[in-house]
Design a protein around this motif. Structure first.
Motif, PDB file in Angstrom:
ATOM      1  N   THR A  56       0.417  -0.940  -0.123  1.00 44.98           N
ATOM      2  CA  THR A  56       0.318  -0.230   0.210  1.00 44.98           C
ATOM      3  C   THR A  56       1.104   1.487  -0.481  1.00 44.98           C
ATOM      4  N   ALA A  57       1.723   0.970   0.487  1.00 46.02           N
ATOM      5  CA  ALA A  57       2.344   2.191   0.505  1.00 46.02           C
ATOM      6  C   ALA A  57       3.124   3.306  -0.386  1.00 46.02           C
ATOM      7  N   ARG A  58       2.499   2.051  -2.140  1.00 43.71           N
ATOM      8  CA  ARG A  58       3.239   2.461  -3.178  1.00 43.71           C
ATOM      9  C   ARG A  58       2.298   3.208  -3.947  1.00 43.71           C
ATOM     10  N   ALA A  59       1.506   2.466  -3.438  1.00 43.79           N
ATOM     11  CA  ALA A  59      -0.139   2.364  -4.201  1.00 43.79           C
ATOM     12  C   ALA A  59      -1.020   4.055  -3.827  1.00 43.79           C
ATOM     13  N   GLY A  60      -0.308   4.747  -3.383  1.00 40.88           N
ATOM     14  CA  GLY A  60      -0.884   5.898  -3.406  1.00 40.88           C
ATOM     15  C   GLY A  60      -0.410   7.337  -4.176  1.00 40.88           C
ATOM     16  N   ASP A  61      -0.643   8.834  -4.195  1.00 41.05           N
ATOM     17  CA  ASP A  61      -0.564  10.078  -5.209  1.00 41.05           C
ATOM     18  C   ASP A  61      -0.273   9.031  -6.372  1.00 41.05           C
ATOM     19  N   ILE A  62      -1.096   8.629  -6.944  1.00 39.04           N
ATOM     20  CA  ILE A  62      -1.353   8.703  -8.222  1.00 39.04           C
ATOM     21  C   ILE A  62      -1.228   9.897  -9.178  1.00 39.04           C
ATOM     22  N   GLU A  63      -0.329  10.028  -9.777  1.00 39.37           N
ATOM     23  CA  GLU A  63       0.080  11.116 -10.637  1.00 39.37           C
ATOM     24  C   GLU A  63      -0.050  11.377 -12.541  1.00 39.37           C
ATOM     25  N   GLY A  64       0.622  10.128 -12.644  1.00 33.97           N
ATOM     26  CA  GLY A  64       0.537  10.446 -14.312  1.00 33.97           C
ATOM     27  C   GLY A  64      -0.043   8.818 -14.970  1.00 33.97           C
ATOM     28  N   LEU A  65      -0.590   8.918 -15.705  1.00 37.91           N
ATOM     29  CA  LEU A  65      -0.964   7.550 -16.461  1.00 37.91           C
ATOM     30  C   LEU A  65      -1.130   7.343 -17.396  1.00 37.91           C
ATOM     31  N   ALA A  66      -0.201   7.065 -18.435  1.00 40.54           N
ATOM     32  CA  ALA A  66       0.026   6.373 -20.164  1.00 40.54           C
ATOM     33  C   ALA A  66      -1.300   5.577 -20.076  1.00 40.54           C
ATOM     34  N   TYR A  67      -0.826   5.034 -22.256  1.00 41.16           N
ATOM     35  CA  TYR A  67      -1.405   4.526 -23.123  1.00 41.16           C
ATOM     36  C   TYR A  67      -0.794   4.268 -23.909  1.00 41.16           C
ATOM     37  N   ASP A  68      -0.594   2.820 -23.862  1.00 43.50           N
ATOM     38  CA  ASP A  68       0.455   2.021 -25.154  1.00 43.50           C
ATOM     39  C   ASP A  68      -0.850   1.170 -26.014  1.00 43.50           C
ATOM     40  N   PRO A  69      -0.358   2.156 -27.616  1.00 45.58           N
ATOM     41  CA  PRO A  69      -1.483   1.119 -27.897  1.00 45.58           C
ATOM     42  C   PRO A  69      -1.208   0.378 -28.553  1.00 45.58           C
ATOM     43  N   TRP A  70      -0.161   0.464 -28.735  1.00 50.87           N
ATOM     44  CA  TRP A  70       0.564  -0.753 -29.507  1.00 50.87           C
ATOM     45  C   TRP A  70       0.818  -2.073 -28.797  1.00 50.87           C
ATOM     46  N   GLN A  71       0.757  -2.082 -27.771  1.00 51.55           N
ATOM     47  CA  GLN A  71       0.819  -3.500 -26.747  1.00 51.55           C
ATOM     48  C   GLN A  71      -0.379  -4.204 -25.470  1.00 51.55           C
ATOM     49  N   ASP A  72      -1.271  -2.359 -25.624  1.00 52.84           N
ATOM     50  CA  ASP A  72      -2.757  -2.677 -25.093  1.00 52.84           C
ATOM     51  C   ASP A  72      -1.911  -2.409 -23.474  1.00 52.84           C
ATOM     52  N   LEU A  73      -1.373  -1.704 -23.456  1.00 52.14           N
ATOM     53  CA  LEU A  73      -1.007  -1.913 -21.850  1.00 52.14           C
ATOM     54  C   LEU A  73      -1.001  -0.233 -20.916  1.00 52.14           C
ATOM     55  N   LEU A  74      -1.468  -0.398 -20.514  1.00 55.99           N
ATOM     56  CA  LEU A  74      -2.194   1.093 -19.086  1.00 55.99           C
ATOM     57  C   LEU A  74      -1.182   0.639 -17.971  1.00 55.99           C
ATOM     58  N   TYR A  75      -0.172   2.120 -18.078  1.00 60.98           N
ATOM     59  CA  TYR A  75       1.081   2.707 -16.821  1.00 60.98           C
ATOM     60  C   TYR A  75       0.590   3.646 -16.132  1.00 60.98           C
ATOM     61  N   VAL A  76       0.748   3.529 -14.833  1.00 61.08           N
ATOM     62  CA  VAL A  76       0.168   4.249 -13.832  1.00 61.08           C
ATOM     63  C   VAL A  76       1.552   4.451 -12.641  1.00 61.08           C
ATOM     64  N   PHE A  77       1.589   6.206 -13.231  1.00 65.73           N
ATOM     65  CA  PHE A  77       2.841   6.095 -12.022  1.00 65.73           C
ATOM     66  C   PHE A  77       2.419   7.149 -10.509  1.00 65.73           C
ATOM     67  N   SER A  78       2.942   6.055  -9.946  1.00 62.56           N
ATOM     68  CA  SER A  78       2.641   7.218  -8.425  1.00 62.56           C
ATOM     69  C   SER A  78       3.445   7.993  -8.233  1.00 62.56           C
ATOM     70  N   GLY A  79       3.347   9.070  -7.108  1.00 64.39           N
ATOM     71  CA  GLY A  79       4.424  10.228  -7.226  1.00 64.39           C
ATOM     72  C   GLY A  79       5.186   9.860  -5.351  1.00 64.39           C
ATOM     73  N   ASN A  80       6.118  10.970  -5.336  1.00 67.78           N
ATOM     74  CA  ASN A  80       7.301  10.612  -3.823  1.00 67.78           C
ATOM     75  C   ASN A  80       6.434  10.977  -2.253  1.00 67.78           C
ATOM     76  N   CYS A  81       5.079  11.439  -2.705  1.00 66.48           N
ATOM     77  CA  CYS A  81       4.670  12.335  -2.043  1.00 66.48           C
ATOM     78  C   CYS A  81       3.339  11.251  -0.872  1.00 66.48           C
ATOM     79  N   CYS A  82       3.059  11.173   0.397  1.00 64.97           N
ATOM     80  CA  CYS A  82       2.068  10.677   0.569  1.00 64.97           C
ATOM     81  C   CYS A  82       1.756   9.494  -0.102  1.00 64.97           C
ATOM     82  N   PRO A  83       1.846   8.171   0.562  1.00 63.28           N
ATOM     83  CA  PRO A  83       3.488   8.330   1.127  1.00 63.28           C
ATOM     84  C   PRO A  83       4.358   7.927  -0.073  1.00 63.28           C
ATOM     85  N   GLU A  84       4.944   7.150   0.547  1.00 66.19           N
ATOM     86  CA  GLU A  84       6.515   6.674  -0.770  1.00 66.19           C
ATOM     87  C   GLU A  84       7.005   5.616  -0.871  1.00 66.19           C
TER      88      GLU A  84
END
Length: 168
Positions: A56-84
């Motif tokens: 759970t410590a890594r799963a907070g502070d959702i910041e960025g999302l990007a979709y790769d249409p070539w591989q049909d993948l979704l990327y979700v980036f969590s930030g370095n705040c609250c938690p880290e």
């Protein structure tokens, strides 16, 4: 805070850092279709070993999302705040047609990926790290050299490319 469009099924994915979740929304109707929260992101397995879950410590502070249409993948980036510490999660489409949490890569606590976008012709994932834009490779968990952008000063909170990739 982040958002990405998935044209395959006409969906917008929205990240909410204060709620620690991502939302799938129908682009035309605006109807909420699904939610993936911190508890689901926490189950992602480490990409390298497929043994350790993100927690759970890594799963907070959702910041960025990007979709790769070539591989049909979704990327979700969590930030370095609250938690880290921060992480990047990779979601794959399951047999039911829905994105499911698969793996994660740990990011250094010094990183602050506040935006992400997938370049449609280079087939490259880019991240904003404060005021810098860099290519990011999920498989190797490495960032490339900073891409120079004139006239940009300050933190970049969101990114997107034009369909032909000519404009960021």
């Amino acid at each position: 805070e982040g958002m990405t469009f998935v044209p395959v099924n006409n969906r917008l994915w929205l990240g909410a850092d204060s709620e620690n979740r991502i939302y799938e929304v129908d682009k035309d109707s605006g109807h909420l279709l699904s939610t993936i929260g911190a508890a689901q992101l926490a189950t992602a397995l480490d990409f390298a070993t497929r043994r350790t879950s993100a927690g759970t410590a890594r799963a907070g502070d959702i910041e960025g999302l990007a979709y790769d249409p070539w591989q049909d993948l979704l990327y979700v980036f969590s930030g370095n705040c609250c938690p880290e510490p921060p992480a990047v999660f990779r979601l794959v489409r399951g047999s039911n047609g829905q994105f499911q949490v698969e793996t994660y890569q740990p990011l250094p606590s010094s990183s602050n990926f506040t935006g992400a976008a997938f370049h449609p012709t280079e087939r490259t994932l880019y991240v904003s790290d404060g005021g810098d834009i860099k290519p990011y490779d999920y498989a190797t968990n490495t960032r490339g050299a900073t891409v120079p952008i004139n006239g940009v000063d300050g933190t970049i909170y969101g990114m997107g490319f034009s369909a032909d990739g000519a404009d960021l």
